[in-house]
Design an enzyme around this catalytic site. Structure first.
Site, PDB file in Angstrom:
ATOM      1  N   ARG A  47       0.838  -1.207   0.000  1.00 44.40           N
ATOM      2  CA  ARG A  47       0.000   0.000   0.000  1.00 44.40           C
ATOM      3  C   ARG A  47       0.873   1.258   0.000  1.00 44.40           C
ATOM      4  NH1 ARG A  47      -4.754   1.665   4.354  1.00 44.40           N
ATOM      5  NH2 ARG A  47      -5.188   3.721   3.472  1.00 44.40           N
ATOM      6  N   ASN A  53     -10.703  -4.494  -1.385  1.00 41.87           N
ATOM      7  CA  ASN A  53     -10.607  -3.485  -2.438  1.00 41.87           C
ATOM      8  C   ASN A  53      -9.643  -3.898  -3.552  1.00 41.87           C
ATOM      9  OD1 ASN A  53     -12.354  -1.362  -1.573  1.00 41.87           O
ATOM     10  ND2 ASN A  53     -10.909  -0.873   0.059  1.00 41.87           N
ATOM     11  N   CYS A  99     -19.218  -2.373   0.791  1.00 41.54           N
ATOM     12  CA  CYS A  99     -18.394  -1.219   1.141  1.00 41.54           C
ATOM     13  C   CYS A  99     -19.090  -0.479   2.274  1.00 41.54           C
ATOM     14  CB  CYS A  99     -18.215  -0.302  -0.073  1.00 41.54           C
ATOM     15  SG  CYS A  99     -17.198   1.156   0.221  1.00 41.54           S
ATOM     16  N   HIS A 104     -16.664   3.320  -4.650  1.00 45.09           N
ATOM     17  CA  HIS A 104     -15.761   4.469  -4.499  1.00 45.09           C
ATOM     18  C   HIS A 104     -15.945   5.493  -5.617  1.00 45.09           C
ATOM     19  CE1 HIS A 104     -12.761   2.282  -1.613  1.00 45.09           C
ATOM     20  NE2 HIS A 104     -14.014   2.297  -1.179  1.00 45.09           N
ATOM     21  N   TYR A 161     -14.531   9.825  -2.006  1.00 47.24           N
ATOM     22  CA  TYR A 161     -13.559   9.437  -3.038  1.00 47.24           C
ATOM     23  C   TYR A 161     -13.662  10.327  -4.276  1.00 47.24           C
ATOM     24  CZ  TYR A 161     -12.369   5.291  -0.374  1.00 47.24           C
ATOM     25  OH  TYR A 161     -11.911   4.447   0.608  1.00 47.24           O
TER      26      TYR A 161
END
Length: 421
Positions: A90, A144, A164, A194, A244
């Site tokens: 990440r 995700n 989500c 998102h 987002y």
């Protein structure tokens, strides 16, 4: 009823366990298996999970294993919440895109594509193991990028629904502002994972009074502050975008910000170290307050509601989930995965009808859906050219020079996770 959580060693898991314990009448779990290859984390999380169940008087049994096949055997539902490559991957997703002047984020843009390429093959392997163990088991995907992963699962013929926490987060915030029970708030939530907008906020049911104009008039400043968008944006749109959407509506501003502060991955890694130390305390028997800063708010309530509806009659009949479009948004293919209100029962999720989507939103949804289709093709078949095309199609990238440079960086930073590289 047996449930398995793949990625059970996540620091998220005590949030989920707390929900299972509190909402045991809605979802009566007899056996819960936490599955994770990281045995050290699994021991810590599993110990706290058992103490939470004991404190709240839950009679269910919690076990842990690093063996996926053993963990999913005879499970009625399997929740996926894994992170291939961990926080180290990440950290890379959030940094190397900035070298090209693009947003570095773990679920959208170039970083989101990198995560999809690492994740889809692993998830499909786990799903095949679930199918062999119990072809009737439901897979609930919280991993995700949820839209791409859920589409991969559905196209492979798995019984899957994507989940989500964005919608349930809005529901809870709006309910607090309106001073009503969360169950009384129904969202006209439309878009992709998102990439969604609240087009209406209805009281009492899907056909109830739309109080979104009232919310924006009386609480627009607070809502805008949460989204980190100017109040004027909400007033001009007349809807509430997911947070987002800031990556799209304020891209250059976000890139400048990200270049001047530690990554979210670095913050989370530090937080996880603190949480794991807490989890090792044998006197801790509830989720710590620090966990609220980790993310995933209300995930447990959403997961319980969805599992209860898929496995029985305990959940809400209408929930916001990720599932096949099947004509809901007429400008998308039926096998596109969208995030909307759906009727959920033992047969799965059936999207409810939605209002005609304004071109302002429909155009972006169509663009990102095209990217997701190309991203899934790259995840399934590999190859530099497929990665490049997916990046070029993404509206946060869209330039040849950027896409070319990002392709090289993506492959270089993810080679160990890409069988074809």
């Amino acid at each position: 009823m047996k449930l398995a959580v793949v990625g059970g060693g996540s620091t998220y898991t005590p949030e989920l366990i707390d929900g299972f314990a509190r909402l045991r009448d809605t979802l009566p779990i007899e056996e819960l298996v936490l599955v994770d290859p990281a045995a050290d984390r699994l021991d810590l999380v599993g110990g706290l999970a058992r103490r939470i169940f004991d404190r709240q008087g839950h009679p269910g049994r919690i076990t842990t294993t690093s063996d996926v096949d053993a963990g999913v055997a005879d499970a009625d539902a399997v929740l996926l919440q894994l992170r291939v490559g961990g926080q180290a991957a990440r950290q890379q997703d959030e940094t190397w895109p900035l070298e090209c002047g693009c947003v570095g984020q773990e679920t959208t843009g170039a970083g989101g594509l990198a995560k999809a390429l690492r994740t889809v093959p692993v998830v499909l392997d786990i799903a095949e193991r679930v199918r062999r163990a119990n072809p009737d088991a439901w897979i609930i995907d919280f991993t995700n990028p949820v839209g791409i992963v859920t589409r991969a699962l559905l196209q492979a013929g798995h019984k899957a629904v994507g989940l989500c926490n964005v919608a349930i987060g809005f529901q809870r915030k709006f309910a607090k502002l309106l001073e009503v029970a969360p169950a009384d708030v129904h969202l006209n939530h439309v878009g992709l994972n998102h990439l969604s907008w609240e087009l209406g906020v209805r009281l009492g049911g899907p056909e109830g009074e739309d109080v979104l104009p009232k919310l924006l008039a009386e609480h627009g400043a607070a809502i805008a502050d949460d989204l980190r968008l100017p109040r004027a944006v909400l007033d001009r749109l007349g809807v509430v975008p997911s947070y987002y959407l800031r990556y799209f509506y304020a891209h250059d501003e976000v890139v400048r910000e990200l270049g001047t502060k530690p990554s979210r991955a670095a913050e989370v890694a530090k937080m996880e170290a603190e949480l794991l130390a807490m989890y090792g305390d044998p006197s801790l028997d509830e989720k710590p307050a620090l966990l609220a800063k980790r993310g995933g708010a209300f995930y447990s309530e959403a997961a319980v509601d969805l599992a209860a509806s898929l496995l029985g009659d305990g959940g809400s009949p209408v929930q916001v989930v990720n599932t096949y479009n099947n004509g809901t948004l007429p400008f998308l293919a039926d096998d596109a995965v969208i995030e909307v209100q759906a009727r959920v029962d033992r047969t799965g999720a059936t999207p409810l009808a939605v209002p005609e989507l304004d071109p302002l939103y429909a155009g972006l949804v169509a663009n990102v859906t095209a990217y997701e289709e190309l991203a899934l093709e790259a995840a399934l078949r590999g190859g530099r050219d497929r990665v490049f095309k997916a990046l070029l199609a993404h509206p946060l990238i869209g330039q040849f020079e950027y896409a070319d440079g990002l392709t090289d960086r993506l492959i270089a930073h993810n080679r160990e996770h890409l069988a074809w590289a």
